[in-house]
Motif scaffolding. Structure first.
Motif, PDB file in Angstrom:
ATOM      1  N   ARG A  65       0.830  -1.217   0.000  1.00  0.00           N
ATOM      2  CA  ARG A  65       0.000   0.000   0.000  1.00  0.00           C
ATOM      3  C   ARG A  65       0.865   1.267   0.000  1.00  0.00           C
ATOM      4  NH1 ARG A  65      -4.773   0.241   4.205  1.00  0.00           N
ATOM      5  NH2 ARG A  65      -5.379  -1.462   2.846  1.00  0.00           N
ATOM      6  N   GLY A  66       1.942   1.265   0.802  1.00  0.00           N
ATOM      7  CA  GLY A  66       2.827   2.440   0.806  1.00  0.00           C
ATOM      8  C   GLY A  66       3.488   2.641  -0.536  1.00  0.00           C
ATOM      9  N   PHE A  67       3.902   1.554  -1.168  1.00  0.00           N
ATOM     10  CA  PHE A  67       4.514   1.685  -2.489  1.00  0.00           C
ATOM     11  C   PHE A  67       3.507   2.154  -3.515  1.00  0.00           C
ATOM     12  CE2 PHE A  67       7.849   1.118  -5.398  1.00  0.00           C
ATOM     13  CZ  PHE A  67       7.324   0.574  -6.567  1.00  0.00           C
ATOM     14  N   ALA A  68       2.212   1.755  -3.323  1.00  0.00           N
ATOM     15  CA  ALA A  68       1.175   2.242  -4.240  1.00  0.00           C
ATOM     16  C   ALA A  68       1.037   3.753  -4.158  1.00  0.00           C
ATOM     17  CB  ALA A  68      -0.145   1.570  -3.906  1.00  0.00           C
ATOM     18  N   VAL A  69       1.148   4.302  -2.925  1.00  0.00           N
ATOM     19  CA  VAL A  69       1.078   5.769  -2.778  1.00  0.00           C
ATOM     20  C   VAL A  69       2.254   6.427  -3.494  1.00  0.00           C
ATOM     21  CG1 VAL A  69       1.109   7.636  -1.106  1.00  0.00           C
ATOM     22  CG2 VAL A  69      -0.173   5.553  -0.630  1.00  0.00           C
ATOM     23  N   VAL A  70       3.443   5.852  -3.322  1.00  0.00           N
ATOM     24  CA  VAL A  70       4.631   6.403  -3.998  1.00  0.00           C
ATOM     25  C   VAL A  70       4.465   6.316  -5.500  1.00  0.00           C
ATOM     26  CG1 VAL A  70       7.112   6.109  -4.311  1.00  0.00           C
ATOM     27  CG2 VAL A  70       6.101   5.855  -2.041  1.00  0.00           C
ATOM     28  N   ALA A  71       3.939   5.162  -5.987  1.00  0.00           N
ATOM     29  CA  ALA A  71       3.727   5.007  -7.439  1.00  0.00           C
ATOM     30  C   ALA A  71       2.722   6.029  -7.951  1.00  0.00           C
ATOM     31  CB  ALA A  71       3.253   3.590  -7.729  1.00  0.00           C
ATOM     32  N   ALA A  72       1.696   6.320  -7.148  1.00  0.00           N
ATOM     33  CA  ALA A  72       0.722   7.331  -7.568  1.00  0.00           C
ATOM     34  C   ALA A  72       1.368   8.707  -7.649  1.00  0.00           C
ATOM     35  CB  ALA A  72      -0.443   7.349  -6.588  1.00  0.00           C
ATOM     36  N   GLU A  73       2.250   9.023  -6.642  1.00  0.00           N
ATOM     37  CA  GLU A  73       2.936  10.320  -6.682  1.00  0.00           C
ATOM     38  C   GLU A  73       3.881  10.398  -7.898  1.00  0.00           C
ATOM     39  OE1 GLU A  73       1.003  11.990  -3.616  1.00  0.00           O
ATOM     40  OE2 GLU A  73       2.528  12.897  -4.843  1.00  0.00           O
ATOM     41  N   VAL A  74       4.555   9.273  -8.181  1.00  0.00           N
ATOM     42  CA  VAL A  74       5.444   9.251  -9.358  1.00  0.00           C
ATOM     43  C   VAL A  74       4.648   9.455 -10.635  1.00  0.00           C
ATOM     44  CG1 VAL A  74       6.967   7.769 -10.720  1.00  0.00           C
ATOM     45  CG2 VAL A  74       7.193   7.843  -8.222  1.00  0.00           C
ATOM     46  N   LYS A  75       3.492   8.813 -10.684  1.00  0.00           N
ATOM     47  CA  LYS A  75       2.630   8.970 -11.864  1.00  0.00           C
ATOM     48  C   LYS A  75       2.164  10.426 -11.996  1.00  0.00           C
ATOM     49  CE  LYS A  75      -1.660   7.254 -13.888  1.00  0.00           C
ATOM     50  NZ  LYS A  75      -2.837   6.383 -13.682  1.00  0.00           N
ATOM     51  N   ALA A  76       1.786  11.040 -10.851  1.00  0.00           N
ATOM     52  CA  ALA A  76       1.344  12.439 -10.902  1.00  0.00           C
ATOM     53  C   ALA A  76       2.478  13.350 -11.360  1.00  0.00           C
ATOM     54  CB  ALA A  76       0.845  12.867  -9.521  1.00  0.00           C
ATOM     55  N   LEU A  77       3.689  13.104 -10.847  1.00  0.00           N
ATOM     56  CA  LEU A  77       4.833  13.912 -11.276  1.00  0.00           C
ATOM     57  C   LEU A  77       5.136  13.703 -12.749  1.00  0.00           C
ATOM     58  CD1 LEU A  77       7.199  13.424  -8.208  1.00  0.00           C
ATOM     59  CD2 LEU A  77       5.972  15.502  -8.871  1.00  0.00           C
ATOM     60  N   ALA A  78       5.000  12.443 -13.221  1.00  0.00           N
ATOM     61  CA  ALA A  78       5.217  12.182 -14.651  1.00  0.00           C
ATOM     62  C   ALA A  78       4.194  12.923 -15.496  1.00  0.00           C
ATOM     63  CB  ALA A  78       5.150  10.676 -14.910  1.00  0.00           C
ATOM     64  N   ASP A  79       2.930  12.920 -15.041  1.00  0.00           N
ATOM     65  CA  ASP A  79       1.900  13.665 -15.788  1.00  0.00           C
ATOM     66  C   ASP A  79       2.205  15.153 -15.787  1.00  0.00           C
ATOM     67  OD1 ASP A  79      -0.741  11.499 -14.553  1.00  0.00           O
ATOM     68  OD2 ASP A  79       0.556  11.324 -16.317  1.00  0.00           O
ATOM     69  N   GLN A  80       2.657  15.667 -14.594  1.00  0.00           N
ATOM     70  CA  GLN A  80       2.983  17.102 -14.516  1.00  0.00           C
ATOM     71  C   GLN A  80       4.164  17.439 -15.426  1.00  0.00           C
ATOM     72  OE1 GLN A  80       3.767  18.360 -10.544  1.00  0.00           O
ATOM     73  NE2 GLN A  80       3.874  20.532 -11.046  1.00  0.00           N
ATOM     74  N   SER A  81       5.169  16.528 -15.452  1.00  0.00           N
ATOM     75  CA  SER A  81       6.322  16.760 -16.331  1.00  0.00           C
ATOM     76  C   SER A  81       5.903  16.740 -17.791  1.00  0.00           C
ATOM     77  CB  SER A  81       7.386  15.684 -16.074  1.00  0.00           C
ATOM     78  OG  SER A  81       7.845  15.771 -14.743  1.00  0.00           O
ATOM     79  N   LYS A  82       5.024  15.784 -18.110  1.00  0.00           N
ATOM     80  CA  LYS A  82       4.554  15.701 -19.499  1.00  0.00           C
ATOM     81  C   LYS A  82       3.785  16.957 -19.889  1.00  0.00           C
ATOM     82  CE  LYS A  82       1.956  12.668 -22.580  1.00  0.00           C
ATOM     83  NZ  LYS A  82       1.160  11.429 -22.668  1.00  0.00           N
ATOM     84  N   LYS A  83       2.949  17.437 -18.943  1.00  0.00           N
ATOM     85  CA  LYS A  83       2.177  18.646 -19.220  1.00  0.00           C
ATOM     86  C   LYS A  83       3.113  19.855 -19.386  1.00  0.00           C
ATOM     87  CE  LYS A  83      -1.638  21.369 -17.387  1.00  0.00           C
ATOM     88  NZ  LYS A  83      -2.602  21.516 -16.266  1.00  0.00           N
ATOM     89  N   ALA A  84       4.132  19.938 -18.477  1.00  0.00           N
ATOM     90  CA  ALA A  84       5.073  21.068 -18.552  1.00  0.00           C
ATOM     91  C   ALA A  84       5.867  21.026 -19.856  1.00  0.00           C
ATOM     92  CB  ALA A  84       6.013  21.033 -17.351  1.00  0.00           C
ATOM     93  N   THR A  85       6.316  19.823 -20.270  1.00  0.00           N
ATOM     94  CA  THR A  85       7.063  19.721 -21.537  1.00  0.00           C
ATOM     95  C   THR A  85       6.175  20.085 -22.718  1.00  0.00           C
ATOM     96  OG1 THR A  85       6.518  17.371 -21.560  1.00  0.00           O
ATOM     97  CG2 THR A  85       8.657  17.984 -20.663  1.00  0.00           C
ATOM     98  N   GLY A  86       4.881  19.762 -22.604  1.00  0.00           N
ATOM     99  CA  GLY A  86       3.955  20.180 -23.678  1.00  0.00           C
ATOM    100  C   GLY A  86       3.878  21.683 -23.772  1.00  0.00           C
ATOM    101  N   GLN A  87       3.789  22.337 -22.571  1.00  0.00           N
ATOM    102  CA  GLN A  87       3.754  23.805 -22.595  1.00  0.00           C
ATOM    103  C   GLN A  87       5.059  24.377 -23.157  1.00  0.00           C
ATOM    104  OE1 GLN A  87       2.912  24.930 -18.576  1.00  0.00           O
ATOM    105  NE2 GLN A  87       0.765  24.245 -18.650  1.00  0.00           N
ATOM    106  N   VAL A  88       6.171  23.755 -22.721  1.00  0.00           N
ATOM    107  CA  VAL A  88       7.463  24.245 -23.240  1.00  0.00           C
ATOM    108  C   VAL A  88       7.544  24.044 -24.744  1.00  0.00           C
ATOM    109  CG1 VAL A  88       9.950  23.856 -23.160  1.00  0.00           C
ATOM    110  CG2 VAL A  88       8.632  23.917 -21.035  1.00  0.00           C
ATOM    111  N   ARG A  89       7.048  22.871 -25.200  1.00  0.00           N
ATOM    112  CA  ARG A  89       7.066  22.606 -26.650  1.00  0.00           C
ATOM    113  C   ARG A  89       6.234  23.651 -27.395  1.00  0.00           C
ATOM    114  NH1 ARG A  89       8.270  18.147 -29.560  1.00  0.00           N
ATOM    115  NH2 ARG A  89       8.408  16.879 -27.657  1.00  0.00           N
ATOM    116  N   GLN A  90       5.057  24.014 -26.816  1.00  0.00           N
ATOM    117  CA  GLN A  90       4.204  25.017 -27.454  1.00  0.00           C
ATOM    118  C   GLN A  90       4.911  26.378 -27.505  1.00  0.00           C
ATOM    119  OE1 GLN A  90       0.462  25.426 -25.534  1.00  0.00           O
ATOM    120  NE2 GLN A  90      -0.391  26.819 -27.070  1.00  0.00           N
ATOM    121  N   ILE A  91       5.527  26.722 -26.349  1.00  0.00           N
ATOM    122  CA  ILE A  91       6.236  28.015 -26.307  1.00  0.00           C
ATOM    123  C   ILE A  91       7.404  28.022 -27.294  1.00  0.00           C
ATOM    124  CG2 ILE A  91       7.632  29.498 -24.832  1.00  0.00           C
ATOM    125  CD1 ILE A  91       5.851  28.527 -22.495  1.00  0.00           C
TER     126      ILE A  91
END
Length: 547
Positions: free
Chosen positions: A410-436
């Motif tokens: 269960r603790g690792f699932a929380v960490v995996a969820a945070e990693v997934k959220a950070l990956a989504d945030q990174s992907k979103k940020a790179t999309g914005q950077v790509r647009q800029i």
């Protein structure tokens, strides 16, 4: 047979023995009751017979007393005896109605008693009519004695017959009681033997399987899951033994399954450990790349800022060139008077145009370098995007493995969820950077085109000014042409000023885009730092668990 049926059979056997004993006792009691009733009947008949004799004697005594005294009170026993004797004879007839011999004797007795009572009544009548002398004569006749003798004989026979009946019933009762005692004793002994034997067999059939069941349960309780309880039959103990055997088999299968799950969990933890190590390495590399990207973006921002400053200076120079071109146009009308001044102005214009050309070429090279850096940023963003996709997939796989691991994951699932959220945030940020960066590339492309046009314009102006310098000697003769050329120079200067203004606006846009890219890169750097920190924490957790 089930245990309940066996117990019911034991109780039924005991009940059967009790019923047999009760039946024997009931039959003996009935026979004793019949014998007792015979004794009571004989005793009652004897009492009635004797009462009849006693009442007859009382009647004679009362009559004799009246004959001797003539007093009426002496007749009271006589009168009471008459009434009681009639009732007693009726009761006696009812009592001996089932005994023909006694009934025959009573039939013989009744007329004699009636005759005797008539004699007694006749003596009383004579005493009342003739007095004492008549009564004495009646007594002396002696006929009453003969009738009383007959009465006594018949009563004696009846009493002896009742005595014999009483003796027979008493003997039968004693024999019946003795026989009942023997039968009850024998039946009790047999019943106790049957009940004891049945109880022993039933108890043995119940306790034997239960002992086996207890021994098997003790073996199973010690962990010997391969042990099986061997209890034959279809009773509750056999069913319970089969249930224990099934439970042991299921427990053995469960423990085997738990062992396999432990191996799978161990394998999963090793895989997760490897993944965490890879993730930590990847995040470290991504963090280093992001840091370099931020530094490059900062350098690019500084270059763009310098380019903007240069464009501002070119703008001012263009405005000054436009003003000078207008001055040349005005001077054309006074070419003759200010020829020398015009020649110096042309030379200054040529020098200024050369400087402008150099500055424009410098701006063009910087803009091209900016485009190349923007392309490099685009490649880095593509790499970051791919890393984000891989991180997203790894986080998804980690979530799946954590869900398989159950409570421990269960603790690792929380960490995996945070990693997934950070990956989504990174992907979103790179999309914005790509647009800029796309906007920056578009603006850079426009600035390059404008710079090329400005370069061409500057080159054309330089050539025109050079020709004006060459032909300044003939300025007086070619005043009209000089005036036209001055007008063309003024127009070119205006166009140059307009182009330089567009370049300035484009560079402002490039500067804003660069600042936005720098901000996005810093956000990406912070996200990767967080991701790297989480990877290190996760690695530390695995180290704490010995992985």
């Amino acid at each position: 047979m089930s245990i309940g049926n066996r117990i019911a059979l034991g109780f039924g056997l005991s009940l059967l023995v009790l019923l047999v004993l009760a039946g024997v006792a009931f039959q003996g009691a009935n026979q004793l009751t019949e014998s007792t009733e015979g004794l009571l009947d004989s005793n009652r008949d004897t009492r009635l017979i004797r009462e009849a004799r006693t009442l007859l004697i009382d009647a004679e005594s009362g009559q004799r007393g009246f004959l001797l005294t003539g007093e009426e009170p002496y007749l009271l026993p006589y009168q009471a005896a008459l009434t009681a004797l009639k009732a007693d004879l009726l009761l006696l007839r009812e009592a001996v109605a089932d005994d023909p011999a006694q009934l025959a004797r009573l039939t013989r007795l009744e007329p004699i008693v009636a005759e005797r009572l008539d004699r007694l009544a006749e003596g009383i009548r004579v005493r009342r009519e003739q007095g004492l002398e008549g009564g004495s004569k009646y007594i002396k006749i002696g006929q009453g004695e003969r009738l009383m003798t007959q009465v006594r004989e018949i009563i004696t026979e009846m009493v002896e017959a009742e005595q014999r009946s009483w003796d027979a019933h008493a003997a039968a009762a004693r024999a019946m009681a003795q026989r009942i005692l023997w039968v009850l004793g024998i039946c009790s002994v047999l019943g106790l033997a049957i009940v004891a034997l049945g109880s022993y067999l039933i108890t043995k059939s119940i306790t034997g399987p239960l002992r086996k069941l207890m021994a098997g349960a003790e073996q199973l309780g010690r962990g010997q899951l391969d042990h099986r309880i061997d209890v034959a039959g279809s009773d509750e103990a056999a069913e319970l033994a089969r249930a224990f055997n099934d439970m042991a088999e299921r427990r053995r299968q469960t423990e085997a399954q738990l062992a396999r799950q432990a191996e799978q969990r161990e394998h999963t933890l090793r895989t997760v450990t490897d993944f965490v190590n890879q993730l930590a390495g990847a995040t470290s590399e991504i963090l280093a790349s992001t840091t370099e990207q931020v530094a490059s973006a900062q350098e690019q921002g500084s270059a763009v800022t310098e380019t903007v400053s240069t464009v501002e200076e070119i703008t001012k120079t263009s405005e000054e060139a436009a003003g000078r071109a207008r001055a040349v146009s005005e001077s054309a009308r006074h070419a003759e008077e200010v020829g020398r001044g015009g020649r110096r102005a042309v030379e200054e214009a040529v020098a200024s145009m050369g400087a402008v050309r150099e500055q424009v070429e410098s701006i063009a090279s910087r803009i091209l370098a900016l485009a190349e850096q923007a392309q490099a940023i685009g490649d880095i963003i593509t790499t970051v995007n791919e890393i984000s996709e891989q991180t997203h997939m790894l986080a998804l796989n980690a979530s799946i493995e954590a869900s398989r691991a159950g409570e421990q994951g269960r603790g690792f699932a929380v960490v995996a969820a945070e990693v997934k959220a950070l990956a989504d945030q990174s992907k979103k940020a790179t999309g914005q950077v790509r647009q800029i960066l796309g906007q920056i590339q578009k603006a850079t492309h426009g600035a390059v085109m404008t710079t090329e046009e400005g370069t061409k314009s500057v080159a054309a102006a330089t050539r025109v000014v050079s020709e004006a310098g060459a032909n300044i000697q003939t300025l007086s003769d070619l005043l009209a042409q000089a005036s036209l050329t001055a007008a063309q120079i003024a127009a070119s200067a205006n166009q140059q000023a307009t182009g330089i203004g567009q370049i300035r606006q484009a560079m402002h846009d490039v500067n804003q885009a660069t600042q936005q890219a720098l901000s996005s890169s810093r956000q990406t750097e912070r996200a990767m730092q967080d991701l790297n920190g989480m990877g290190q924490k996760l690695k530390g957790l695995l180290v704490e668990h010995g992985r």
